[in-house]
Scaffold this motif. Structure first.
Motif, PDB file in Angstrom:
ATOM      1  N   VAL A  92       0.827  -1.265   0.162  1.00 50.64           N
ATOM      2  CA  VAL A  92       0.017   0.219   0.261  1.00 50.64           C
ATOM      3  C   VAL A  92       0.899   1.164   0.045  1.00 50.64           C
ATOM      4  O   VAL A  92       0.223   2.384  -0.511  1.00 50.64           O
ATOM      5  CB  VAL A  92      -0.992  -0.071   1.286  1.00 50.64           C
ATOM      6  CG1 VAL A  92      -0.175  -0.074   2.580  1.00 50.64           C
ATOM      7  CG2 VAL A  92      -1.912   0.983   1.020  1.00 50.64           C
ATOM      8  N   GLU A  93       2.259   1.341   0.430  1.00 49.72           N
ATOM      9  CA  GLU A  93       3.149   2.478   0.634  1.00 49.72           C
ATOM     10  C   GLU A  93       3.514   2.897  -0.750  1.00 49.72           C
ATOM     11  O   GLU A  93       3.984   3.664  -0.873  1.00 49.72           O
ATOM     12  CB  GLU A  93       4.011   2.272   1.676  1.00 49.72           C
ATOM     13  CG  GLU A  93       3.352   2.058   2.947  1.00 49.72           C
ATOM     14  CD  GLU A  93       2.703   3.539   3.643  1.00 49.72           C
ATOM     15  OE1 GLU A  93       3.005   4.375   2.924  1.00 49.72           O
ATOM     16  OE2 GLU A  93       2.361   3.448   4.689  1.00 49.72           O
ATOM     17  N   ASP A  95       2.921   4.127  -3.611  1.00 54.78           N
ATOM     18  CA  ASP A  95       1.545   4.791  -4.197  1.00 54.78           C
ATOM     19  C   ASP A  95       1.974   5.907  -5.121  1.00 54.78           C
ATOM     20  O   ASP A  95       1.262   6.783  -5.426  1.00 54.78           O
ATOM     21  CB  ASP A  95       0.758   5.296  -2.972  1.00 54.78           C
ATOM     22  CG  ASP A  95       1.282   6.188  -2.036  1.00 54.78           C
ATOM     23  OD1 ASP A  95       2.824   6.473  -2.211  1.00 54.78           O
ATOM     24  OD2 ASP A  95       0.981   6.581  -1.003  1.00 54.78           O
ATOM     25  N   GLU A  96       3.216   5.912  -5.448  1.00 53.18           N
ATOM     26  CA  GLU A  96       3.658   7.040  -6.465  1.00 53.18           C
ATOM     27  C   GLU A  96       5.172   6.517  -7.080  1.00 53.18           C
ATOM     28  O   GLU A  96       5.810   5.713  -6.626  1.00 53.18           O
ATOM     29  CB  GLU A  96       3.959   8.476  -5.695  1.00 53.18           C
ATOM     30  CG  GLU A  96       5.021   8.532  -4.907  1.00 53.18           C
ATOM     31  CD  GLU A  96       5.510   9.910  -4.481  1.00 53.18           C
ATOM     32  OE1 GLU A  96       5.071  10.867  -5.164  1.00 53.18           O
ATOM     33  OE2 GLU A  96       5.860  10.107  -3.281  1.00 53.18           O
ATOM     34  N   ASP A  99       8.390   6.213  -5.401  1.00 52.53           N
ATOM     35  CA  ASP A  99       8.586   5.314  -4.347  1.00 52.53           C
ATOM     36  C   ASP A  99       9.601   4.012  -4.766  1.00 52.53           C
ATOM     37  O   ASP A  99      10.381   3.336  -3.901  1.00 52.53           O
ATOM     38  CB  ASP A  99       7.230   4.725  -3.802  1.00 52.53           C
ATOM     39  CG  ASP A  99       6.440   5.595  -3.185  1.00 52.53           C
ATOM     40  OD1 ASP A  99       7.171   6.952  -2.793  1.00 52.53           O
ATOM     41  OD2 ASP A  99       5.324   5.476  -2.856  1.00 52.53           O
ATOM     42  N   ARG A 156       4.323  -0.194 -11.928  1.00 48.70           N
ATOM     43  CA  ARG A 156       3.508  -0.093 -10.922  1.00 48.70           C
ATOM     44  C   ARG A 156       2.271   0.799 -11.486  1.00 48.70           C
ATOM     45  O   ARG A 156       1.214   0.345 -11.115  1.00 48.70           O
ATOM     46  CB  ARG A 156       4.096   0.282  -9.629  1.00 48.70           C
ATOM     47  CG  ARG A 156       3.183   0.348  -8.582  1.00 48.70           C
ATOM     48  CD  ARG A 156       2.710  -0.962  -8.118  1.00 48.70           C
ATOM     49  NE  ARG A 156       1.652  -0.903  -6.855  1.00 48.70           N
ATOM     50  CZ  ARG A 156       0.566  -0.637  -6.739  1.00 48.70           C
ATOM     51  NH1 ARG A 156      -0.002  -0.448  -7.987  1.00 48.70           N
ATOM     52  NH2 ARG A 156      -0.309  -0.367  -5.526  1.00 48.70           N
ATOM     53  N   SER A 218       4.270  11.822  -9.873  1.00 48.93           N
ATOM     54  CA  SER A 218       3.515  11.675  -8.857  1.00 48.93           C
ATOM     55  C   SER A 218       2.170  12.093  -9.009  1.00 48.93           C
ATOM     56  O   SER A 218       1.731  13.503  -9.179  1.00 48.93           O
ATOM     57  CB  SER A 218       4.250  12.444  -7.469  1.00 48.93           C
ATOM     58  OG  SER A 218       3.387  12.382  -6.326  1.00 48.93           O
TER      59      SER A 218
END
Length: 231
Positions: A92-93, A95-96, A99, A156, A218
């Motif tokens: 879940v972390e 998210d951009e 990352d 992703r 982002s």
């Protein structure tokens, strides 16, 4: 006291580079506990890397090309890739896009830090030698991580065949750069800096470009602008 200084010089470059790339996240910094977790995994993969590399060396021989691209770069980049894919990719972390760079650099520098400490411990290296290692192998691992993480970020947040293509890039491209780096060190005895300096320049220039592009994708950049306007 001198040994402590050498060990400190082995750890410091990894921490400094990790801090540098972590602070390049413009919009949504990753939780420290996640970064520490991935750094620890980077430390731990040294063990399977050494075991696998030893087995492959016994089986495949020690030709410079095989050592550079398959046994060294191949094993190291593959295990880093596996950590990222199975631990971070669906987290879940993540998210951009940036990352991917944060976590790939983190696992790479965890590995590089242990490698650097082992080198300092067993070779009784001087401070000058450790400075050169900070400029070359440690920063090299960080930049291979930037490349891997950039394409992880692209994968992703893509769909369909583009996702698969970027996942292949995320392993293949850093592996090729890493293998080229190792091949230069193992085969060029005189004037190797004439090849290494251009390679590291390309890695730094390309890596910082990927940092900029990842941040520009982002989803949080618009929220940041709204906050700046409202304040």
């Amino acid at each position: 006291m001198l040994l402590f200084s050498v060990i400190a010089s082995a750890v410091a470059p990894g921490i400094a580079l990790l801090t540098f790339f972590y602070l390049k996240d413009k919009y949504d910094a990753e939780p420290i506990h996640m970064v520490l977790r991935i750094f620890l995994l980077g430390l731990l993969i040294v063990i399977p890397v050494m075991i696998i590399q030893r087995g492959l060396t016994l089986g495949l021989g020690d030709s410079p090309f095989v050592q550079s691209f398959f046994i060294s770069a191949g094993v190291e980049e593959l295990l880093k890739w596996i950590v990222l894919y199975y631990i971070i990719y669906n987290h879940v972390e993540f998210d951009e896009p940036y990352d991917g760079i944060v976590y790939a650099v983190t696992v790479s520098l965890g590995f590089a830090t242990v490698e650097n400490v082992m080198y300092a411990w067993y070779s009784h290296a001087s401070i000058g030698t450790m400075f050169i290692r900070a400029l070359l192998p440690v920063s090299g691992h960080a930049l291979f991580g930037v490349i891997m993480g950039y394409y992880f970020g692209r994968a992703r947040f893509s769909k369909g065949v583009r996702t698969k293509r970027f996942l292949v890039y995320s392993l293949l491209i850093p592996l090729l750069f890493h293998g080229t780096y190792d091949l230069i060190l193992t085969t060029v005895t005189d004037y190797w800096l004439l090849l290494m300096i251009p390679l590291m320049t390309i890695l730094w220039y390309g890596g910082m470009g990927k940092v900029t592009r990842a941040n520009s994708r982002s989803p949080f950049r618009f929220l940041k602008r709204e906050e700046e306007v409202n304040t």
